[in-house]
Scaffold this motif. Sequence first.
Motif, mmCIF file in Angstrom:
data_model
loop_
_atom_site.group_PDB
_atom_site.id
_atom_site.type_symbol
_atom_site.label_atom_id
_atom_site.label_comp_id
_atom_site.label_asym_id
_atom_site.label_seq_id
_atom_site.Cartn_x
_atom_site.Cartn_y
_atom_site.Cartn_z
ATOM 1 N N GLU A 378 44.813 53.185 39.315
ATOM 2 C CA GLU A 378 43.612 53.865 39.788
ATOM 3 C C GLU A 378 42.406 52.942 39.715
ATOM 4 O O GLU A 378 41.636 52.798 40.665
ATOM 5 C CB GLU A 378 43.387 55.081 38.899
ATOM 6 C CG GLU A 378 42.594 56.163 39.574
ATOM 7 C CD GLU A 378 42.611 57.410 38.707
ATOM 8 O OE1 GLU A 378 41.576 58.068 38.638
ATOM 9 O OE2 GLU A 378 43.659 57.692 38.071
ATOM 10 N N THR A 379 42.268 52.297 38.541
ATOM 11 C CA THR A 379 41.125 51.405 38.347
ATOM 12 C C THR A 379 41.152 50.254 39.342
ATOM 13 O O THR A 379 40.124 49.895 39.917
ATOM 14 C CB THR A 379 41.160 50.839 36.927
ATOM 15 O OG1 THR A 379 41.464 51.871 36.043
ATOM 16 C CG2 THR A 379 39.840 50.230 36.566
ATOM 17 N N MET A 382 40.033 51.315 42.681
ATOM 18 C CA MET A 382 38.590 51.496 42.726
ATOM 19 C C MET A 382 37.896 50.144 42.849
ATOM 20 O O MET A 382 36.979 49.971 43.658
ATOM 21 C CB MET A 382 38.130 52.197 41.455
ATOM 22 C CG MET A 382 36.724 52.669 41.510
ATOM 23 S SD MET A 382 36.451 53.898 40.253
ATOM 24 C CE MET A 382 36.116 52.900 38.854
ATOM 25 N N PHE A 383 38.366 49.214 42.054
ATOM 26 C CA PHE A 383 37.758 47.884 42.089
ATOM 27 C C PHE A 383 37.919 47.270 43.473
ATOM 28 O O PHE A 383 36.993 46.671 44.010
ATOM 29 C CB PHE A 383 38.411 47.005 41.031
ATOM 30 C CG PHE A 383 37.952 45.581 41.078
ATOM 31 C CD1 PHE A 383 36.664 45.251 40.696
ATOM 32 C CD2 PHE A 383 38.787 44.572 41.528
ATOM 33 C CE1 PHE A 383 36.231 43.948 40.745
ATOM 34 C CE2 PHE A 383 38.352 43.278 41.585
ATOM 35 C CZ PHE A 383 37.074 42.961 41.191
ATOM 36 N N ASN A 386 35.439 48.641 45.819
ATOM 37 C CA ASN A 386 34.076 48.173 45.552
ATOM 38 C C ASN A 386 33.887 46.725 45.982
ATOM 39 O O ASN A 386 32.884 46.389 46.595
ATOM 40 C CB ASN A 386 33.762 48.291 44.067
ATOM 41 C CG ASN A 386 33.525 49.725 43.690
ATOM 42 O OD1 ASN A 386 33.326 50.566 44.554
ATOM 43 N ND2 ASN A 386 33.572 50.015 42.406
ATOM 44 N N LYS B 246 31.963 51.041 34.026
ATOM 45 C CA LYS B 246 32.263 51.422 35.405
ATOM 46 C C LYS B 246 33.760 51.553 35.634
ATOM 47 O O LYS B 246 34.235 52.459 36.306
ATOM 48 C CB LYS B 246 31.686 50.346 36.308
ATOM 49 C CG LYS B 246 31.539 50.762 37.734
ATOM 50 C CD LYS B 246 30.794 49.683 38.490
ATOM 51 C CE LYS B 246 30.785 49.970 39.976
ATOM 52 N NZ LYS B 246 30.202 48.856 40.708
ATOM 53 N N TYR B 247 34.497 50.623 35.053
ATOM 54 C CA TYR B 247 35.917 50.594 35.352
ATOM 55 C C TYR B 247 36.772 51.087 34.186
ATOM 56 O O TYR B 247 37.947 50.764 34.102
ATOM 57 C CB TYR B 247 36.349 49.182 35.742
ATOM 58 C CG TYR B 247 35.768 48.752 37.052
ATOM 59 C CD1 TYR B 247 36.199 49.372 38.224
ATOM 60 C CD2 TYR B 247 34.802 47.774 37.133
ATOM 61 C CE1 TYR B 247 35.652 49.002 39.441
ATOM 62 C CE2 TYR B 247 34.265 47.412 38.336
ATOM 63 C CZ TYR B 247 34.695 48.026 39.500
ATOM 64 O OH TYR B 247 34.155 47.676 40.691
ATOM 65 N N ALA B 248 36.140 51.807 33.252
ATOM 66 C CA ALA B 248 36.919 52.298 32.121
ATOM 67 C C ALA B 248 38.013 53.231 32.641
ATOM 68 O O ALA B 248 37.771 54.046 33.532
ATOM 69 C CB ALA B 248 36.012 53.041 31.155
ATOM 70 N N VAL B 249 39.208 53.087 32.066
ATOM 71 C CA VAL B 249 40.311 53.899 32.573
ATOM 72 C C VAL B 249 40.101 55.346 32.140
ATOM 73 O O VAL B 249 39.493 55.619 31.112
ATOM 74 C CB VAL B 249 41.655 53.389 32.040
ATOM 75 C CG1 VAL B 249 41.951 52.037 32.609
ATOM 76 C CG2 VAL B 249 41.668 53.380 30.535
ATOM 77 N N LYS B 250 40.602 56.225 32.948
ATOM 78 C CA LYS B 250 40.490 57.638 32.600
ATOM 79 C C LYS B 250 41.504 57.963 31.525
ATOM 80 O O LYS B 250 42.628 57.456 31.559
ATOM 81 C CB LYS B 250 40.752 58.484 33.838
ATOM 82 C CG LYS B 250 39.557 58.499 34.759
ATOM 83 C CD LYS B 250 39.843 59.302 35.988
ATOM 84 C CE LYS B 250 38.744 59.069 37.012
ATOM 85 N NZ LYS B 250 39.257 59.078 38.370
#
Lengths: 523, 875
Positions: A378-379, A382-383, A386, B246-250
Amino acid sequence: MSWPYDSMQLKVMDDNMLKVAVGEQGPQEEAGRLAKQEDILFKDVLSLQLDFQNILHIDNLWQFENLQKLQLNNNIIERIEGLENLTHLVWLDLSFNNIEAIEGLDTLVNLEDLSLSNNRISKIDSLDALVKLQVLSLGNNQIGNIMNVIYLRQFTCLQTLSLAGNPIAEAEDYKMFIYAYLPDLVYLDFRHIDEQAAKVAKIKHQYNIDELKHREAQMQAQLEDEQGQREKLAEHKLAFIEHLDGSFLFESLYAEDMEGNKLSYLPGVGEFLEAYKDKFVIICLNIFEYGLKQQEKRKIELDTFNECMQEAILENQEQGKLKVAKFEERHLQCLNAIREETELSNIEKKLIECSDDINELFNMLMMLEMQLVEQLEETINMFERNITDLVGLFVENVQSLMAQCRDLENHHHEKVLETAINYLEKILKGEMDKDLPDDVRALFVDKDTIVNAVGASHDIHLLKIDNREDELVTGINSWCTHLVDKIHKDEIMRNRKRVKEITQYIGHMQSELDNLECGDIID
Amino acid sequence: MEVLREKVEEEEAAEREEAAEQAEHAEKMERMVRLAEVSKEERILTQDELRDLEKKMMAVEIPIPAERPIINKAIIDVSKLPPSYTTNSPKEEHLLQVADNFSRQYSHLCPDRVPLFLYPLNECEVPKFVSTTLRPTLMPYPELYNWDSCAQFVSDFLTMVPLLDPLKPPLYLYSSTTVLKRQKGNCFDFSTLLCSMLIGSGYDAYCVNGYGSLDLCLMDLTREVCPLTVKAKEVVKKKEKVSPKKYAVKPPRDLTSRFEQEQEDKRQQEIQALEKKRLREEEEHLLEAEKSKPDPLHGLRVHSWVLVLAGKREVPECFFIDPLTARSYSTKDDHFLGIESLWNHRNYWVNMQDCWNCCKDLVFDLGDPVRWEYMLLGSDKPYLSLTEDYDEGMDNDDDVEYLGKEDEDKSFDMPPSWVAQIEITPEEFETRCPNGKKVIQYKRAQVEKWAPYLNNNGLVCRLTTYEDLQCTKGLEIKEWYQNREDMLELRHINRTTGLHVDYFKPGHPQALQVHSYKSMLPEMDRVMEFYEMAREDGLIKREETPMTMTEYYGGRSDFLSYRHINFGPRIKKLTQNSAESNPRPMVKITERFSRNPEKPADEDVAERVFLITEERIQLRYHCRDDYITASKREFLRRTEVDSKGNKINMTPDMCISFEVEPMEHTKKLLYQYKTMIHLKNEEKLSRHQAWESELEVLEILKLREEEEAAHTLTISIYDTKRNEKSKEYREAMERVLHEEHLQQVETQLDYLAPFLAQLSPGEKLTRWQAVRLKDECLSDFKQRLIDKANLIQARFEKETQELQKKQQWYQENQVTLSPEDEDLYLSYCSQAMFRIRILEQRLNRHKEMAPLKYLALEEKLYKDPRLVEFLKVFV
């Protein structure tokens, strides 16, 4: 070639000889027995002694990758060769040979102790790679020029030097000279250097040394300067805006533009050119600054991303470690209980329990890993979004700036064309200036020629601008795709590695348990 | 002015009759009010009942001793005091008149208030104004620069004597010098001394005459919590909430039921609430028990304390200091029930505010004449607040008086203090408490203080805490030590568990920091902590139980951080050899290492376990950076039965290993063999170290016992009084100096003095006289030399004769002599011979030196300035 020695004594460094030497110098007794049983690999050998063997050529040493100490003294070696692979060498003894020149040591960056005494060396050089050199023995050679010692100033670690038995050592000033020029030296010719003497020597040669130092400092400064510039350029390249901080692009427009250069001789065009250049450079600088800013932004973005990834992974790892530790504790208790148990049915029950435990651990670890994979996926997505957006924005803005450049060019082109036509008319009317060079005048034959010339110049300019733009855009796009690819690939690698680790561990535990079972049943 | 005063007096006279009546009435009223205060809790009384009560109260009143006991006079030698103590200077006389006038006007204006405490008698029976009794002094000790240490010193230094009449200010107020000499005083003496010191060190401090609670007046701290027992409140660190990146994992989805969670929370809260309620009730119950009985004289007890106003020395707000206990209180504290007046070294203020609500509503704005009536106008007014609305109507009547006072006092300044310089000698300062000892009772605690070096074991303070209010069941004891050679600083003894904890300052020979134990016997539960920087092996802590020993290390080059040893039961030895110790057999040694960054994780051992009885060695390596499992290796040495030392037949089954990342070279038997040999040596080393640790524990225990028995104290080299060595040295130096001085005197001895003395004084020397003088001197000297020679000769002969006699005697009785006598004789002989030899030497020397000395004197005489001109001719 005539052998200076009896050919009977000559030996060739072949596999056998090395094997014998390794066997003799390797571990002894029980360890020796084991070693023999398992065969020693050359790459595991750390130290090798090959003295008094009448070796002429150094050969067959390429397998000894990890060799740290090599003794080849008291042979009849004439050339230093075949040592390229021994990069871990720390100690090298080549004394009592027939070497005439120092060579072939360029890969031995770890060398600390080098002995070349009792050879026929006449010049100290080719030692530049040996940055860690501490001990250098060059006694009984044929070094004749005292200035040659200055070469040794670059070795900051050098503490011990021996030069006795060389022609230079007979000079009256020999010791003083060396004390003065090598102030970091502690031992010379196996004697401790007296501090007092060193001081005296320093005063004596003060003037020359100061000059030398000054030169060295200058060189150093120059090197640093160049290094700094290179670094800056690399940084700019990373931002894809190299050479945009000035008139470089503008000058490149006119570099291959013959017609444009010729046209600039026309009256008035020079002024246009100046104005054009100023505006152009301003836009270039805008692009440059914008690029740097964007680069910074991208860097921050990437850093936060990496940091967060790292944090997530570390946290997950900690959890995993905790689980493993807990499991191990329980498992150990279980095993102990099994060992003490005597009844067969109970043993079996416990064994099943153990194996269930292992399975549970496996599930747990895999679940953790899956969870992490999902989170990271997921991260990363997102990156990716962006960073692509950022790159897109950058490209868009740069393109609009470049379009301004093109507008300027068009504008300039029109002006030049107008001037040129006016001038042509003047020429045709016969009011011509005398001061035009011949090749420029050649353009003003008729209208087509001049329009073509101006047009060609214009085309070249536009092409250059387009090229620069393309370069920038492709550069940043490929960077972006590479980055994203790499992140994906790294994540996949990480995942595979972890899964492999888990399965391996579980496999080990399971097999251990199975072995225990067998053992117990046998008992 | 005269007119004005007359006018005032007339008015006074006119009002006097009225006032007398009013005063009577007012007095009654006031008493009633006070009684009402006392019986506030009961109910409102009727007039009759009040009268009855009043009568009763009159009867109850505490019998007042006639006067201050005269014993004091014996202690204070009045005659030695400076004249300022025994007499009043004209200025002081004037001041007393002013004060008298002020007092009269005051009692006229406020007839219902008690007379002011203005000019009590001093130790010489001379009335002195209170402000002049303050002698601002800055002490030469930097420790006494701040108010808290000053107050502590005063409270420690003096012993409290309660007021003779707890309802009235004392008749006498001694000077601080006398108080310091006696080391005794009442609250007024305390506050006078403290106020002098505080003003001296720059505080805006005032002596207060007012009313305090019973506890305060009697210095009763049994209802106060001991400040030493109060634990410093742990500062709760607020965790900085890191804003999610900003990119901290959920976080993974939480699948637990929220409803259940809530229900659980509710249940927990209920339980907690119940618990809290119970606790509160208990607390209240306890408080009830602790509460003192109501004091019948509440609000009437006179007390004196110190007020420090904000402003100077960066004092942020006004506060009280109780000089008896050295505690500071807020001005709103319940213990302080009212203020009559206050003064500093410049002025005197009377409180005009109502004290119905203790001191809580008082405003300490001394510049406000409505609230604080000042006595001297000329002095500075600290805070004249202009915002106060001035009630004209009320003050109309007093205007005249104000005017009169102003005119009279404007030129008047407070005379300098009559008290001599307050001095505290370094000895007194160090000894502090009278006789160096003080005991204070607190609520469930007792504090004993001693001066340093008073106890020969260095004890300076002991805090005993008790379980109950009656202080019978001890809970724990804390003892503070100073100047101990073994650096013991604090000993904490828990009575209930019997646990002793000793804390040491850096510098113990074994670098001990904390030692907690129940008994000094070895092999028992104990924990020793060390100053690891002072130790070569970096040991931080060693914990012991009867069967284990755990050591923690830090900062070692081999990265060892932890060692745990399990002991087995002692094996009975067959040969009863008492000299040989029988150490407990070690069963298992566990060692842990921190990560060595220079080695790869796969080769860096994290934990190794030597199972000595099972002959197994287990290794666990450090975890690699990206891994969650660590390599393991286990060596079995069962086959090592070979008697020839290292000869082990290595077989693959002797080493079981699990490797995270299988490597080639570790599979080899050679590698395993080498590792095993290495481990075997390491095991030996570890066992040795463990054994040494055991020895060290024994050694430390022995050392501790010795230190405890000897408890020598260290003396600083700067402590000239106590340091014997330096004292000796100093005395030796003095002696040397003295001798040198004597020698010098001798060298300056005038040879001619006795001869010159024969001449009549003032007479001028003639040449003839000079010559005669010289000759006389020389002949005299010659005579002396001869006499000396004769004397030595005589002694020499005497010794020789005696020796000869003895020899004769010996030869006669040689046969019959006992060995002791013979010894005696021989020793006598040798001594006699020695004496004779010395005498001989002296004689010879004298013979040699005498002519030289004679010549030297002659020459000296020739050169003598008094004779030189007369004798020149002869030369």
